[in-house]
Design an enzyme around this catalytic site. Structure first.
Site, PDB file in Angstrom:
ATOM      1  N   GLU A  98       3.356  39.708 -27.020  1.00 27.80           N
ATOM      2  CA  GLU A  98       2.352  38.590 -26.926  1.00 27.80           C
ATOM      3  C   GLU A  98       1.384  38.987 -28.142  1.00 27.80           C
ATOM      4  O   GLU A  98       0.857  37.955 -28.790  1.00 27.80           O
ATOM      5  CB  GLU A  98       1.502  38.896 -25.560  1.00 27.80           C
ATOM      6  CG  GLU A  98       0.818  37.745 -25.427  1.00 27.80           C
ATOM      7  CD  GLU A  98       0.326  37.618 -24.262  1.00 27.80           C
ATOM      8  OE1 GLU A  98       0.854  36.959 -23.266  1.00 27.80           O
ATOM      9  OE2 GLU A  98      -0.743  38.176 -23.786  1.00 27.80           O
ATOM     10  N   LYS A 129       1.305  26.241 -20.583  1.00 27.24           N
ATOM     11  CA  LYS A 129       0.423  25.774 -19.396  1.00 27.24           C
ATOM     12  C   LYS A 129      -0.043  24.366 -19.500  1.00 27.24           C
ATOM     13  O   LYS A 129      -0.152  24.008 -18.272  1.00 27.24           O
ATOM     14  CB  LYS A 129      -0.666  26.767 -19.829  1.00 27.24           C
ATOM     15  CG  LYS A 129      -0.763  28.126 -19.506  1.00 27.24           C
ATOM     16  CD  LYS A 129      -2.018  28.968 -19.625  1.00 27.24           C
ATOM     17  CE  LYS A 129      -1.791  30.761 -19.556  1.00 27.24           C
ATOM     18  NZ  LYS A 129      -3.173  31.350 -19.620  1.00 27.24           N
ATOM     19  N   HIS A 162      23.557  53.408 -17.344  1.00 29.61           N
ATOM     20  CA  HIS A 162      24.670  52.704 -16.769  1.00 29.61           C
ATOM     21  C   HIS A 162      24.820  51.105 -16.875  1.00 29.61           C
ATOM     22  O   HIS A 162      25.108  50.359 -16.063  1.00 29.61           O
ATOM     23  CB  HIS A 162      24.547  53.270 -15.115  1.00 29.61           C
ATOM     24  CG  HIS A 162      24.879  54.491 -15.114  1.00 29.61           C
ATOM     25  ND1 HIS A 162      26.137  55.101 -14.887  1.00 29.61           N
ATOM     26  CD2 HIS A 162      23.957  55.697 -15.032  1.00 29.61           C
ATOM     27  CE1 HIS A 162      26.008  56.411 -14.811  1.00 29.61           C
ATOM     28  NE2 HIS A 162      24.737  56.778 -14.831  1.00 29.61           N
TER      29      HIS A 162
END
Length: 560
Positions: free
Chosen positions: A356, A517, A387
């Protein structure tokens, strides 16, 4: 002039072609002085760059690049509260939130630290009121559960710290617990409603602007839940909600009582805000003493960053090597690999902090850049990652640089069998940490390793061959506690600033977050409108209309 046009950038490009290309990082590590030459310590914090593909000349040229980018003056501007967030014309003063009470920081003729200490005092009083059982819910029962409602930095920072330092939590007589809900889909908040008692629950609404739809939608659901049990809205607002925001006006309009409002400032970015009033849940869970130790650890790194020469400055060196990896070695990705399960949220936190902040494509002056900025970050607790995606790192086609992070001590030494077993487990974890960074660097053949003979040389089975030459940094802390965690987080904050300064970008705005947004609000309006939509592109219109037609509920997408 963009930094890529500087002679220092061009010198690094030439150095790569003439001195580095064709050399493997494992070959550099054959030098006996390698660790001594490329490891650094500060206050028991150790950073080992020996497995990075750098030489003394690389380091020298990178420091010259820092000088060309005016890094020293940028660091000074950050520390002095200059308006370095140029697109919003304000300073970035998250470091002020962790200043000792006795220190002045005068910006525009105002001592910023007076306001900071006032908020710390208010947090202290709230924690005391909760801890001694004097904060009571609508039915008169003491509060037992605190729910942090936030998203992004208003959630990830406090969540990281509370989870990492769980063993330092205060043992309150009324057994206060903290919880977190951030998702706007309601799944987390509904789980909370199913497990907590509305009579003894307080919600902390954390939103810098107090307009974040994710947080406010969860807050509205929380209020509805409380009022279904107590219809007295004024009582619910006063006894069951705390607000943290820049806007006292918006908090008041929502219903947050003035006594329950904590202040934020526009000069603290959300992803840098856990040190401020956003850290209320941290202070509640760990107690004020540990919260202040967290601030103190971060402040120690601030002083080191602001006062230490670039050549010995840990965040500076981390940032410069990050630039070297991204822009010269062409490494597009970085893995964050904590070898301690308590740090399970650190990769997520750093993903937001770095991507960001530095996910930008224009300079401070608005000019398009012609070089890569932020690498793609991801990560996982090391033993789990082994893993999962280590396969790609060991034998895949993509270059990745990694940060291995571990405490030297995990458990206190005990004479009991249980204590010895825990010690063995920690040694096993450290063995894996060190072995994996070495394996990524050296590579090799499983056939040769299995033969246990250095004499046996055979053509490796390609399926069991590791090319190696993956770089990494190892960061060791003496143990994980509030002070060292504060140091670790601040270390990465300043590393991000260094990289941004070299690239000439602003790491303190996040305009890329805003577009989605705005479009979401438009889309919501169309979803609520019963009529078929043709307002957007064909794909989006079709998805919206499918939802309106009930696909997945009563239509052909239903499993019922």
């Amino acid at each position: 002039m963009k930094i890529s046009e500087s002679k220092e950038w061009k010198q690094l490009t030439s150095h790569l072609l003439e001195d580095i290309q064709g050399i493997k990082v494992g070959e550099l590590n054959d030098l006996k002085s390698r660790f001594e030459d490329f490891s650094y310590e500060f206050d028991d914090l150790l950073i080992d760059f020996s497995k990075q593909k750098v030489t003394s000349k690389t380091r020298e040229l990178l420091l010259s690049l820092a000088e060309a980018a005016n890094l020293k003056s940028s660091i000074a501007a950050l520390s002095e509260g200059k308006p370095i967030n140029t697109t919003e014309n304000r300073p970035a003063l998250h470091t002020a939130c962790r200043l000792p009470a006795s220190v002045e920081l005068v910006v525009d003729q105002i001592d910023i630290n007076l306001a900071v200490q006032e908020e710390i005092s208010k947090i202290d009083k709230m924690v005391e009121k909760l801890s001694n059982g004097h904060w009571r819910g609508y039915s008169g029962k003491p509060i037992r559960d605190i729910v942090n409602l936030g998203v992004g930095g208003s959630d990830l920072g406090p969540l990281l710290v509370c989870e990492a330092l769980d063993e330092f939590k205060v043992d309150y007589p009324n057994n206060i617990r903290v919880h977190f809900a951030s998702t706007m889909d309601g799944s987390q908040i509904s789980d909370i409603f199913n497990t907590l008692n509305p009579e003894t629950t307080v919600f902390v609404l954390v939103s810098k602007s107090f307009s974040t739809i994710d947080t406010l939608s969860n807050a509205a659901s929380a209020k509805a839940w409380l009022m279904s049990n107590c219809p007295n809205e004024a009582l619910v607002d006063k006894q069951h909600f705390i607000g943290v925001s820049v806007s006292a006006e918006k908090m008041g309009e929502w219903g947050i009582h003035p006594d329950n409002q904590l202040r934020l400032w526009d000069w603290v970015g959300g992803r840098y805000s856990l040190w401020s009033s956003v850290g209320l849940t941290i202070a509640i869970k760990l107690g004020m003493e540990n919260f202040k130790l967290l601030l103190s650890g971060a402040h120690s790194i601030d002083k080191h960053f602001f006062e230490t020469e670039l050549s010995q400055n840990l965040p500076v060196l981390m940032g410069l090597i990050g630039v070297w990896n991204s822009n010269f070695l062409g490494v597009p990705a970085q893995a964050i690999l904590p070898y301690d399960a308590r740090l399970k949220y650190l990769p997520n936190y750093l993903m937001q902090l770095e991507m960001e902040s530095n996910g930008k494509s224009v300079t401070q002056g608005g000019e398009s850049i012609d070089y890569d900025s932020c690498p793609v970050l991801w990560g996982e607790v090391g033993p789990n990652a082994q893993h999962a995606f280590y396969q790609m790192m060991h034998q895949g086609t993509r270059k990745v640089t990694s940060d291995f992070i571990a405490p030297i001590r995990r458990f206190s030494k005990e004479d009991s069998e249980h204590g010895k077993s825990l010690q063995e487990q920690h040694l096993l974890t450290l063995a894996n940490c060190f072995a994996q960074s070495r394996a990524l660097m050296t590579g090799g053949s499983l056939d040769e390793l299995a033969s246990n003979s250095s004499e046996k040389k055979q053509f490796p089975n390609p399926h069991k061959f590791y090319p190696g030459d993956q770089t990494s940094t190892t960061i060791l802390i003496p143990e994980l506690n509030p002070y060292t965690l504060g140091q670790l987080i601040a270390l990465y904050e300043h590393k991000v600033f260094v990289m941004a300064t070299i690239w000439g970008i602003n790491p303190f705005d996040q305009w890329g977050v805003e577009l989605g947004k705005i479009m979401a609000n438009e889309t919501l309006s169309e979803l609520k409108n019963a009529a078929s939509t043709e307002k957007f592109d064909n794909g989006t219109n079709t998805l919206i209309n499918l939802v309106k037609e009930g696909i997945g509920k009563n239509g052909k997408g239903s499993n019922s």
